[in-house]
Every structure is written in structure tokens, then in C-alpha cells.
Write an enzyme that holds these catalytic residues in place. Structure first.
Site, PDB file in Angstrom:
ATOM      1  N   ILE A 249      12.978 -10.769   1.661  1.00 45.58           N
ATOM      2  CA  ILE A 249      13.667 -10.149   2.779  1.00 45.58           C
ATOM      3  C   ILE A 249      14.404 -11.136   3.663  1.00 45.58           C
ATOM      4  CG2 ILE A 249      12.943  -9.236   5.031  1.00 45.58           C
ATOM      5  CD1 ILE A 249      11.242  -7.288   3.449  1.00 45.58           C
TER       6      ILE A 249
ATOM      7  N   THR B 165       4.442   1.207  13.990  1.00 46.86           N
ATOM      8  CA  THR B 165       3.004   1.081  14.225  1.00 46.86           C
ATOM      9  C   THR B 165       2.556   1.540  15.609  1.00 46.86           C
ATOM     10  OG1 THR B 165       1.258  -0.592  14.422  1.00 46.86           O
ATOM     11  CG2 THR B 165       3.475  -1.344  14.857  1.00 46.86           C
TER      12      THR B 165
ATOM     13  N   THR C 289       2.710  -7.635   7.757  1.00 49.34           N
ATOM     14  CA  THR C 289       1.579  -6.878   8.311  1.00 49.34           C
ATOM     15  C   THR C 289       0.360  -7.752   8.637  1.00 49.34           C
ATOM     16  OG1 THR C 289       0.880  -6.354   6.067  1.00 49.34           O
ATOM     17  CG2 THR C 289       2.208  -4.694   7.191  1.00 49.34           C
TER      18      THR C 289
ATOM     19  N   TYR D 151       3.071  -9.022  16.266  1.00 49.42           N
ATOM     20  CA  TYR D 151       3.337  -7.995  15.247  1.00 49.42           C
ATOM     21  C   TYR D 151       3.937  -6.741  15.906  1.00 49.42           C
ATOM     22  CZ  TYR D 151       2.205  -4.127  12.057  1.00 49.42           C
ATOM     23  OH  TYR D 151       2.259  -2.990  11.288  1.00 49.42           O
TER      24      TYR D 151
ATOM     25  N   GLN E 169       0.837  -1.215   0.000  1.00 47.15           N
ATOM     26  CA  GLN E 169       0.000   0.000   0.000  1.00 47.15           C
ATOM     27  C   GLN E 169       0.869   1.261   0.000  1.00 47.15           C
ATOM     28  OE1 GLN E 169      -3.739   0.174   2.367  1.00 47.15           O
ATOM     29  NE2 GLN E 169      -2.558  -1.092   3.781  1.00 47.15           N
ATOM     30  N   LEU E 170       1.792   1.307   0.961  1.00 51.64           N
ATOM     31  CA  LEU E 170       2.626   2.495   1.107  1.00 51.64           C
ATOM     32  C   LEU E 170       3.668   2.578  -0.007  1.00 51.64           C
ATOM     33  CD1 LEU E 170       3.666   4.925   2.747  1.00 51.64           C
ATOM     34  CD2 LEU E 170       4.967   3.308   4.148  1.00 51.64           C
TER      35      LEU E 170
HETATM   36  N1  LIG Z   1      -1.385  -1.552   7.226  1.00 59.34           N
HETATM   37  C1  LIG Z   1      -1.580  -0.938   8.400  1.00 59.34           C
HETATM   38  O1  LIG Z   1      -2.720  -0.791   8.862  1.00 59.34           O
HETATM   39  C2  LIG Z   1      -0.412  -0.370   9.161  1.00 59.34           C
HETATM   40  C3  LIG Z   1      -0.653   0.223  10.415  1.00 59.34           C
HETATM   41  C4  LIG Z   1       0.427   0.753  11.121  1.00 59.34           C
HETATM   42  C5  LIG Z   1       1.714   0.687  10.586  1.00 59.34           C
HETATM   43  N2  LIG Z   1       1.899   0.094   9.376  1.00 59.34           N
HETATM   44  C6  LIG Z   1       3.263   0.031   8.852  1.00 59.34           C
HETATM   45  O2  LIG Z   1       3.313   0.797   7.661  1.00 59.34           O
HETATM   46  C7  LIG Z   1       4.260   0.219   6.752  1.00 59.34           C
HETATM   47  C8  LIG Z   1       3.610  -0.004   5.400  1.00 59.34           C
HETATM   48  O3  LIG Z   1       2.508  -0.907   5.563  1.00 59.34           O
HETATM   49  P1  LIG Z   1       1.557  -1.305   4.332  1.00 59.34           P
HETATM   50  O4  LIG Z   1       0.176  -1.167   4.830  1.00 59.34           O
HETATM   51  O5  LIG Z   1       1.988  -0.616   3.092  1.00 59.34           O
HETATM   52  O6  LIG Z   1       1.896  -2.868   4.238  1.00 59.34           O
HETATM   53  P2  LIG Z   1       1.626  -3.862   3.007  1.00 59.34           P
HETATM   54  O7  LIG Z   1       0.616  -3.300   2.083  1.00 59.34           O
HETATM   55  O8  LIG Z   1       1.379  -5.201   3.655  1.00 59.34           O
HETATM   56  O9  LIG Z   1       3.029  -3.869   2.256  1.00 59.34           O
HETATM   57  C9  LIG Z   1       4.142  -4.545   2.770  1.00 59.34           C
HETATM   58  C10 LIG Z   1       4.950  -5.088   1.599  1.00 59.34           C
HETATM   59  O10 LIG Z   1       6.057  -5.837   2.152  1.00 59.34           O
HETATM   60  C11 LIG Z   1       6.155  -7.067   1.402  1.00 59.34           C
HETATM   61  N3  LIG Z   1       6.775  -8.171   2.134  1.00 59.34           N
HETATM   62  C12 LIG Z   1       6.303  -8.840   3.203  1.00 59.34           C
HETATM   63  N4  LIG Z   1       7.108  -9.875   3.498  1.00 59.34           N
HETATM   64  C13 LIG Z   1       8.121  -9.855   2.592  1.00 59.34           C
HETATM   65  C14 LIG Z   1       9.275 -10.675   2.367  1.00 59.34           C
HETATM   66  N5  LIG Z   1       9.570 -11.747   3.143  1.00 59.34           N
HETATM   67  N6  LIG Z   1      10.089 -10.348   1.353  1.00 59.34           N
HETATM   68  C15 LIG Z   1       9.820  -9.274   0.547  1.00 59.34           C
HETATM   69  N7  LIG Z   1       8.748  -8.482   0.696  1.00 59.34           N
HETATM   70  C16 LIG Z   1       7.904  -8.765   1.719  1.00 59.34           C
HETATM   71  C17 LIG Z   1       4.688  -7.408   1.131  1.00 59.34           C
HETATM   72  O11 LIG Z   1       4.626  -8.379   0.119  1.00 59.34           O
HETATM   73  P3  LIG Z   1       3.416  -9.448   0.172  1.00 59.34           P
HETATM   74  O12 LIG Z   1       2.176  -8.662  -0.165  1.00 59.34           O
HETATM   75  O13 LIG Z   1       3.807 -10.440  -0.876  1.00 59.34           O
HETATM   76  O14 LIG Z   1       3.375  -9.993   1.555  1.00 59.34           O
HETATM   77  C18 LIG Z   1       4.125  -6.054   0.734  1.00 59.34           C
HETATM   78  O15 LIG Z   1       4.316  -5.764  -0.627  1.00 59.34           O
HETATM   79  C19 LIG Z   1       4.763  -1.058   7.440  1.00 59.34           C
HETATM   80  O16 LIG Z   1       5.958  -0.794   8.104  1.00 59.34           O
HETATM   81  C20 LIG Z   1       3.682  -1.374   8.446  1.00 59.34           C
HETATM   82  O17 LIG Z   1       4.173  -2.122   9.548  1.00 59.34           O
HETATM   83  C21 LIG Z   1       0.873  -0.425   8.639  1.00 59.34           C
END
Ligand SMILES: NC(=O)c1ccc[n+]([C@@H]2O[C@H](COP(=O)([O-])OP(=O)(O)OC[C@H]3O[C@@H](n4cnc5c(N)ncnc54)[C@H](OP(=O)(O)O)[C@@H]3O)[C@@H](O)[C@H]2O)c1
Length: 305
Positions: free
Chosen positions: A46, A110, A71, A134, A11-12
Site C-alpha cells: 500500500i 473503527t 491494525t 491507530y 480477517q475481513l
Molecule cells: N481487527 C479489529 O479488531 C478491528 C476493529 C475495528 C475496526 N477494524 C477495521 O476493520 C478492517 C478489517 O480489519 P481486519 O481485522 O480484517 O484486519 P487484518 O486482519 O489485520 O487485515 C488487514 C490486511 O491489510 C494488510 N496490510 C497491512 N499493511 C499493508 C501494506 N502496507 N500493504 C498491503 N497490505 C497491507 C494486512 O497484511 P499483513 O497481515 O501482512 O499486515 C492484512 O492482510 C480494517 O479497516 C480495520 O481497521 C478492525
């Protein structure tokens, strides 16, 4: 400047990519790059530490933006090792390389690092006490970066959504389209944050880092959009905009329930509100409007429907 962006298909990451591309030569990585990816995209799992070192030494980024994360909050309760590998060890390795090579690091964390028992918006100086795997793994990641001594900005955020990827807004819309009666918890409060606003906040930090003579601040910052809502209020806002734009014909049956009526493997904090004054003072970054952001996201979804 060479820039390494991890998690570029999330997403980000999707929102960061165009902004970073205007600032330098971006190498975008993810576990599975999209089919439309151009040649500056690389597949990077990763958990492969050796490959990471090779990649860093070949790209030689002056800036690393780590949008990759594990996530899946409930799944992390049983997939502990992977969650720690992605959320704690990986950022630590990036930070170590950044320190050794005088690169800067932007990382994300988070609200789930807190236990949710406070009655004020959480400050960066409040003691974390994560209640699920998490949150614990993300806190370890923050600490690994901090202790590396590299120049960094770790942005803690909350309840991220966008018009793509996996998130609460798209899940609610999908369930409503299927005509399912919904029960949504109303005793957890947080600040929904549009991924694009978080990307813009990150870009503003980077812009100020690139300004010669500016005070280049480093450390932990909170960023979220400007409204505090329960999940129930959030769902209600989604449906109300969706009906207004014609994406839904009518609002679905929506009932408010306590968390106890909706058991989940990972406990969630009841109060997830972040105080953003530090990032406002340090970088002149202010919380964006929840109402405008949600409306834009629903419009984007409607355009694609
Ligand atoms: N989403 C929320 O509500 C939320 C809330 C608070 C903080 N955050 C933080 O904000 C940041 C961005 O979150 P987001 O919502 O953009 O998360 P996201 O949409 O889940 O994106 C995370 C990306 O990391 C990739 N990833 C996960 N495991 C991996 C691996 N082993 N090797 C390579 N790539 C991998 C995922 O690929 P796959 O799709 O293939 O798994 C995905 O493309 C993160 O640091 C998260 O902790 C998010």
C-alpha cells in the site's frame, strides 16, 4: 463489474472474497498473497503510491473494497508514519481515484475513533476524539474519503474476530491450550463482531447499490454484532463454548483485572459501543447474533484442529 479488493488475506478480506466473487470480476490484493492464491491475486504494498495508480488504471474497478489496514494498535504508537500511510493516505488515494472515475468505495473504520467516555452507544454524529495513533490515523482516512466526494460507505466496526488471522479469540484459545493462567481486563466494554457478519453487511450495501432505481445511500455507518461485553466476558464466552465443543478439556484459570493492571502502549476506550440504527434504517442491515457467531467460529476452529 470489475472489483478491486485490498487486504484480501486479512480477517475481513478473507470473508469478503467469496461474496464479491459472486458479484463481479475480483482482483484481490494484499502485501503477501497466500501461497494458494490464483492468478487474479496481486501483491500490492500500500505504501507504493505509483503502483496503486497503475493498478487502478489497469483494473478500472467500478467498485473498490478496502479491507487493508494497519491494525497493530500498540505498534502504531511508534510506527506512526506507516500507520498514517496505510490508514489515512491510502484510502484518500482510493477515494480520489473513485471520484475521478465514478467508482464506488467500501471502506472500514473503527470504534477507536471515540474516546470511550460516553454513556450511550456512539452515533455516527457523535464527535470523534481518538486516544491512540491507530484511531487517529483511521479517522484521517474516514475524513479523506468524505472530503473526496466519491460515492462510498465507510463502515465503522469493533473488536473483529474470525477463525483465521490474528484476533482475541484465537489468542485466548492458544494461551488456554498452553495451560497459561489468564488475566483479562473487565473495565473495557465493546461489541465483538465476526468478520463474516461485517462482510455480509458490506455485501448487502453493495447489493442495494446494484439495484436499479434504489436509493443509493452514501456515507458513514456503524455496524457491530448484537452483544456488549467486557474483554473478560468475551474470554469467558470463548472458553465456555470451547469446552462444550471439546476443543478444550477444561476452562483455564481466568481472572478479571482492571486496565491499570494490564498496561499497553496505546490507550483503549473504556466504552466502545456503536449505535447501529443508521445502517438498519438505510440498508435494512441488523446486528447479527454474537452467541451464534462465536459458536460457529469455535466450530470452524475445532474442525481444523
Ligand atoms: N481487527 C479489529 O479488531 C478491528 C476493529 C475495528 C475496526 N477494524 C477495521 O476493520 C478492517 C478489517 O480489519 P481486519 O481485522 O480484517 O484486519 P487484518 O486482519 O489485520 O487485515 C488487514 C490486511 O491489510 C494488510 N496490510 C497491512 N499493511 C499493508 C501494506 N502496507 N500493504 C498491503 N497490505 C497491507 C494486512 O497484511 P499483513 O497481515 O501482512 O499486515 C492484512 O492482510 C480494517 O479497516 C480495520 O481497521 C478492525
Amino acid at each position: 463489474m470489475n472489483i478491486l479488493l485490498t487486504g484480501a488475506a486479512g480477517q475481513l478480506g478473507t470473508e469478503l472474497l467469496p461474496l464479491l466473487s459472486a458479484r463481479g470480476r475480483v482482483t484481490a490484493t494484499d502485501r503477501s498473497p497466500p501461497a494458494t492464491a490464483v492468478k487474479s491475486w496481486l501483491e500490492l504494498d500500500i505504501s507504493d503510491g505509483g503502483k496503486l495508480e497503475l493498478l487502478l488504471n489497469s483494473v478500472r474497478p467500478g467498485l473498490i473494497v478496502n479491507a487493508a489496514a494497519y491494525t497493530a494498535v500498540d505498534q502504531a504508537e511508534t510506527d506512526v508514519r506507516t500507520a498514517y500511510g496505510v490508514n489515512a493516505e491510502f484510502p484518500g488515494r482510493l477515494a480520489h481515484w473513485a471520484k475521478q472515475n465514478d467508482a464506488r468505495l467500501v471502506h472500514f473504520s473503527t470504534d477507536y475513533v471515540f474516546d470511550g467516555t460516553a454513556s450511550h452507544p456512539y452515533l455516527e454524529t457523535d464527535e470523534p476524539d481518538p486516544q491512540n495513533v491507530y484511531g487517529q490515523s483511521k479517522l484521517e482516512g474516514e475524513r479523506a474519503i468524505e472530503s473526496s466526494g466519491c460515492r462510498h460507505a465507510t463502515l465503522r466496526t469493533s473488536w473483529v474476530y474470525s477463525s483465521h488471522g490474528k484476533n482475541f479469540v484465537l489468542s485466548m484459545l492458544e494461551l488456554a491450550r498452553r495451560g497459561i493462567a489468564l488475566k483479562v481486563v473487565d473495565d473495557q466494554q465493546g461489541c465483538p463482531t465476526w468478520a463474516r457478519n461485517l462482510a455480509l453487511a458490506s455485501d448487502k450495501v453493495i447489493e442495494q447499490w446494484q439495484t436499479p432505481g434504489a436509493d443509493h445511500r452514501s456515507g458513514l455507518f456503524h455496524y457491530c454484532d448484537d452483544r456488549t461485553l467486557s474483554w473478560y466476558d468475551f474470554a469467558h464466552a470463548v472458553f465456555s463454548y470451547a469446552v462444550k465443543t471439546g476443543l478444550l478439556n477444561c476452562e483455564p484459570d481466568l481472572a478479571a483485572v482492571p486496565s491499570s493492571g494490564f498496561p499497553q502502549p496505546a490507550p483503549r476506550p473504556k466504552w466502545s459501543v456503536l449505535d447501529t440504527r443508521r445502517i438498519e434504517t438505510a440498508f435494512d442491515i441488523h446486528p447479527a447474533s454474537f452467541n451464534r457467531s462465536l459458536k460457529t467460529v469455535i466450530d470452524e476452529v475445532s474442525t481444523r484442529a
